[in-house]
Design an enzyme around this catalytic site. Structure first.
Site, mmCIF file in Angstrom:
data_model
loop_
_atom_site.group_PDB
_atom_site.id
_atom_site.type_symbol
_atom_site.label_atom_id
_atom_site.label_comp_id
_atom_site.label_asym_id
_atom_site.label_seq_id
_atom_site.Cartn_x
_atom_site.Cartn_y
_atom_site.Cartn_z
ATOM 1 N N GLY A 172 -28.413 -24.393 -30.540
ATOM 2 C CA GLY A 172 -29.307 -24.677 -29.412
ATOM 3 C C GLY A 172 -28.755 -24.336 -28.051
ATOM 4 O O GLY A 172 -29.260 -24.824 -27.033
ATOM 5 N N CYS B 44 -20.145 -8.329 -35.397
ATOM 6 C CA CYS B 44 -19.072 -7.390 -35.661
ATOM 7 C C CYS B 44 -18.177 -7.276 -34.446
ATOM 8 O O CYS B 44 -18.353 -7.970 -33.454
ATOM 9 C CB CYS B 44 -19.654 -6.017 -36.005
ATOM 10 S SG CYS B 44 -20.829 -6.044 -37.383
ATOM 11 N N GLU C 147 -27.577 -8.266 -33.413
ATOM 12 C CA GLU C 147 -28.746 -8.344 -34.286
ATOM 13 C C GLU C 147 -29.983 -7.958 -33.488
ATOM 14 O O GLU C 147 -30.174 -8.429 -32.365
ATOM 15 C CB GLU C 147 -28.943 -9.765 -34.835
ATOM 16 C CG GLU C 147 -27.849 -10.251 -35.772
ATOM 17 C CD GLU C 147 -27.851 -9.546 -37.117
ATOM 18 O OE1 GLU C 147 -28.897 -8.955 -37.477
ATOM 19 O OE2 GLU C 147 -26.816 -9.579 -37.793
#
Length: 614
Positions: free
Chosen positions: A378, A2, A79
Site C-alpha cells: 500500500g 530485475c 512490469e
C-alpha cells in the site's frame, strides 16, 4: 523485477572488456537471482539480471530484435500493466510475438513508436534500448520513480545501473563524495534530492524522465509531470472515480505467472488492496490469498501510543484476515536480528538509509520470499491522499521547511563545526526546499490554504515518497522479491492530485475521500481506523544495542565518522538515560534509537565503500 546495467564508450572497443560488464552485472545478482545475460558491441555493453515473473522460459535479456535494416537491444526492469492492450495494438500493426513476456511488448513498442512509446506505457519500469544503426541509447524511468535508474556521464562515457553498486564496479569510477553529497547524508538524509546520486559524478534519472545518449552527448527531457487543473466532480462522483481507478489498477497488478501475496497491516491502504486481491482470487478460483504482517518481540509490552503511532496493528490484522479468510503469516523479529540487518540495509541501498525501518523491511521481505515471488503493498497512499500527520498539523504546515524533517537544528548541533562550515546544512536544506516549491504547478484562483495544501501534496509526492519507494525497492530486491504498488498508478495520481483539499478530507478525516471510495469494500471499523504507519520496535533492548554500537565507534580513533560529528555531544547523548530525540527527526518513525542506528550506518558506509571525501 530485475537489475539492469550498461556502459557506452565512444573511445573504446568494448568487445575487449567483457569482464568489466560481467562484474557490473553480477553486482545486481540479488535483484535477479534466476538468470544473467550480457550483450556487447563495439561501443555499447548491456547487462541484465533476471527475476522471472512472466513467461520464465522465454523472457531472457538482453533481448534483441531486428526490424528491416535496424537492430534493437533492450534491458528492462519492471512490469507493464497494460502489456495485453499494447500487444493487441501492435499485432494489428503487423508485428508478431515469440513470447508472452512484457519485455518483448516493450521492445516492439519501441521499434514501432520510437521514443514516443513511453507515453503509452502503464507500469513501473526502468529500461535502456540501444539502436545499433543510430548508435544511440534510450534510457527511461517510470512516471513516479518506482523503479530506480542511476547513471554517470563523463565526457564520452555513460555508465548506468539499477543501483549505484553497478556503476561503482566499473574500474574508472571512483567512490568519492563532496560537499553536496555530505549535505544530502547529514542534512537531507535519509531522503535524497531528486536526481542526486550522493556520489560525485553520479546522478539518478528523475521520475518521469527519459534520456538519449549518442555521439552528440546526453540529452534529458521530462515526458511526464503533475499538471494542475480544475476538478469537475462532486464528492460522490470523485469517490466513485477513485474506487474505479484503484480497482482497475489492482486488477492489472495481480497478473503473474508466479505466486502473489499482499502485505497486510490492518490499516486502510493495505486492507483495501488485500480486499481487492482476495476478491480477485475468489472470482478466479485461485484459492486463499496469502497475507503477511510484521512485528517485533515484546512490542505488545513496550508499545506506547503517540501522535504518529496511535494504535498497534495486531488486532486489526486479525480482524481483516478473519473477514477475508486469507492464509496469514505473522512474521516477528527480535533485537539482535534488527541490529544485524542495519549492515545489510546499507549494502542494499549503497548509502545510509532509514536505519531499522529499512532493516526490518529487508528481514520481512526475506521471509515473504520463502512463500511468494510477488507482493502487493500500500505504499504511496498517504502522500497522494494526504494521510500523514503533518498534513493536518499547524506547526508542520507553517514551517518553512520539509514537514517530515522539523528537527534540523538539533541534527546540525551534533555535527562537527568544520563540516557545518563546509556544507552549510541549514542553507542547503532551505535551498532544496525553495527549489521544490518553485516546481509546484499552481492553479489560478485557489485560496491561500488550497495553495498551501497543493504545495504539501507536491512536497510529499516528489520528495518524501521517493524515500519510501527507494526503501521498498532496495529491501525487497535484495532478496529477489518483486513488490508492486498500485497507489502509484499514474492515472490515479493524476486524478487525485487535482481533488480539492476539502474533498480529499471529506467527513473531516484524513484521506476522507479514499474512505468514501472504499465504502462497502472494507468493514466500517477498519474503514474509520486512525492511521498508523509501518511498525517499528519499541523494545528498549534495541536502544541499548545501537547506543553501544555508537559508543564503540566513538572509541575507535580510526573511525571515518569522527571528523563529521561533534564527538563530545554524541557521546553525551549516547551515555544519557534520557532521549532528547523523543519525537521524529525524520519521517514518523525515526527518533532517538534510529539516530544512533543512522550514525552507525554512516560509519559502516564510509568504511566499507572506502569513500574518498573531496
Amino acid at each position: 523485477m530485475c537489475g539492469i546495467t550498461g556502459w557506452i564508450d565512444w573511445r573504446k572497443d568494448l568487445t575487449g572488456y567483457p569482464s568489466i560488464l560481467e562484474n557490473m552485472t553480477e553486482t545486481l545478482h540479488l535483484r535477479g537471482p534466476d538468470a544473467s545475460g550480457t550483450w556487447i558491441s563495439q561501443h555499447c555493453a548491456l547487462g541484465h539480471r533476471r527475476l522471472s515473473v512472466m513467461d520464465p522460459e522465454n523472457g531472457a535479456q538482453p533481448m534483441i530484435r531486428k526490424q528491416g535494416d535496424y537492430t534493437y537491444t533492450i534491458v528492462y526492469n519492471g512490469e507493464l500493466y497494460n502489456a495485453p492492450e499494447l500487444k493487441k495494438e501492435l499485432e494489428l500493426r503487423g508485428h508478431h510475438f515469440r513470447t508472452t513476456c512484457d519485455t518483448e511488448v516493450l521492445l516492439v513498442a519501441f521499434i514501432e513508436w520510437g521514443r514516443a512509446c513511453v507515453d503509452r506505457l502503464n507500469g513501473i519500469f526502468a529500461f535502456a534500448a540501444w539502436n545499433d544503426q543510430e548508435q544511440s541509447l534510450y534510457l527511461v524511468r517510470d512516471r513516479l520513480g518506482v523503479k530506480p535508474l542511476f547513471y554517470s556521464h563523463q565526457n564520452s562515457v555513460l555508465l548506468f545501473g539499477s543501483e549505484p553498486k553497478a556503476i561503482l564496479a566499473h574500474p574508472d569510477f571512483q567512490a568519492e563524495v563532496g560537499a553536496e553529497g555530505l549535505a544530502e547524508i547529514f542534512a537531507v538524509g535519509p531522503a535524497r534530492t531528486p536526481g542526486h546520486g550522493i556520489y560525485r559524478n553520479m546522478s539518478e534519472l528523475k521520475p518521469g524522465q527519459c534520456a538519449i545518449f549518442d555521439r552528440n552527448g546526453l540529452s534529458i527531457r521530462t515526458y511526464w509531470k503533475l499538471e494542475s487543473q480544475p476538478h469537475p466532480d462532486d464528492v460522490a462522483a470523485t469517490a466513485l472515480q477513485v474506487q474505479q481507478l484503484l480497482s482497475d489498477t489492482a486488477q492489472r497488478q495481480l497478473v503473474s505467472d508466479v505466486p502473489i501475496c499482499t502485505l497486510l497491516s490492518g490499516g486502510l491502504d493495505s486492507s483495501a488492496l488485500t480486499s481487492l486481491a482476495a476478491e480477485h482470487y475468489k472470482e478466479s478460483g485461485k484459492g486463499a490469498l496469502h497475507t503477511f504482517s510484521v512485528d517485533y518481540k515484546d512490542n505488545d509490552k513496550h508499545f506506547k501510543a503517540n501522535l504518529f503511532q496511535p494504535n498497534s496493528d495486531a488486532p486489526w490484522i486479525k480482524r481483516m484476515t478473519e473477514h477475508l479468510g486469507t492464509e496469514h503469516h505473522y512474521i516477528e523479529f527480535d533485537t539482535p536480528e534488527l541490529v544485524e540487518s542495519l549492515k545489510t540495509a546499507v549494502f542494499a541501498r549503497d548509502t545510509p538509509g532509514m536505519a531499522d525501518v529499512d532493516g526490518s523491511l529487508y528481514l520481512f521481505c526475506r521471509e515473504i520470499k520463502k512463500e511468494a515471488t510477488v507482493a502487493i503493498s500500500g505504499e504511496a497512499a498517504d502522500e497522494i491522499f494526504g494521510g500523514y500527520p503533518w498534513f493536518h498539523n499547524e506547526e508542520a504546515l507553517s514551517a518553512n521547511t520539509f514537514p517530515w524533517s522539523l528537527k534540523l537544528p538539533n541534527r546540525v548541533d551534533l555535527l562537527a563545526p568544520d563540516l557545518v562550515d563546509w556544507i552549510k546544512p541549514v542553507e542547503y536544506v532551505s535551498n532544496r526546499y525553495q527549489q521544490a516549491l518553485s516546481e509546484v504547478p499552481r492553479l489560478a484562483g485557489e485560496t491561500q490554504q488550497q495553495n498551501r495544501m497543493r504545495e504539501m501534496s507536491y512536497l510529499n509526492i516528489t520528495r518524501f515518497m521517493p524515500t519510501l519507494l527507494d526503501r521498498k525497492d532496495r529491501m525487497s530486491m535484495a532478496v529477489g522479491l518483486e513488490v508492486r504498488v498500485p497507489f502509484c498508478d499514474h492515472r490515479l495520481v493524476e486524478y487525485v492530485w487535482n481533488i480539492p483539499w476539502e474533498i480529499k478530507t471529506s467527513g473531516d478525516r484524513e484521506k476522507g475521500i479514499l474512505r468514501k471510495a472504499l465504502k462497502g469494500v472494507l468493514p466500517d471499523d477498519v474503514l474509520t481506523r486512525k492511521k498508523s504507519p509501518y511498525p517499528k520496535t519499541h523494545n528498549p533492548n534495541y536502544l541499548t544495542a545501537v547506543r553501544k554500537w555508537v559508543l564503540e565507534i566513538l572509541d575507535d580513533p580510526g573511525s571515518p565518522l569522527l571528523p563529521f560529528i561533534d564527538v563530545k555531544k554524541i557521546r553525551a547523548l549516547a551515555s544519557s538515560d534520557t532521549n532528547d530525540f523523543d519525537l521524529p527527526w525524520f519521517g514518523q518513525l525515526m527518533t532517538g534509537p534510529q539516530l544512533f542506528a543512522y550514525l552507525a550506518q554512516v560509519d559502516m558506509w564510509l568504511r566499507n565503500y572506502k569513500i574518498s571525501i573531496r
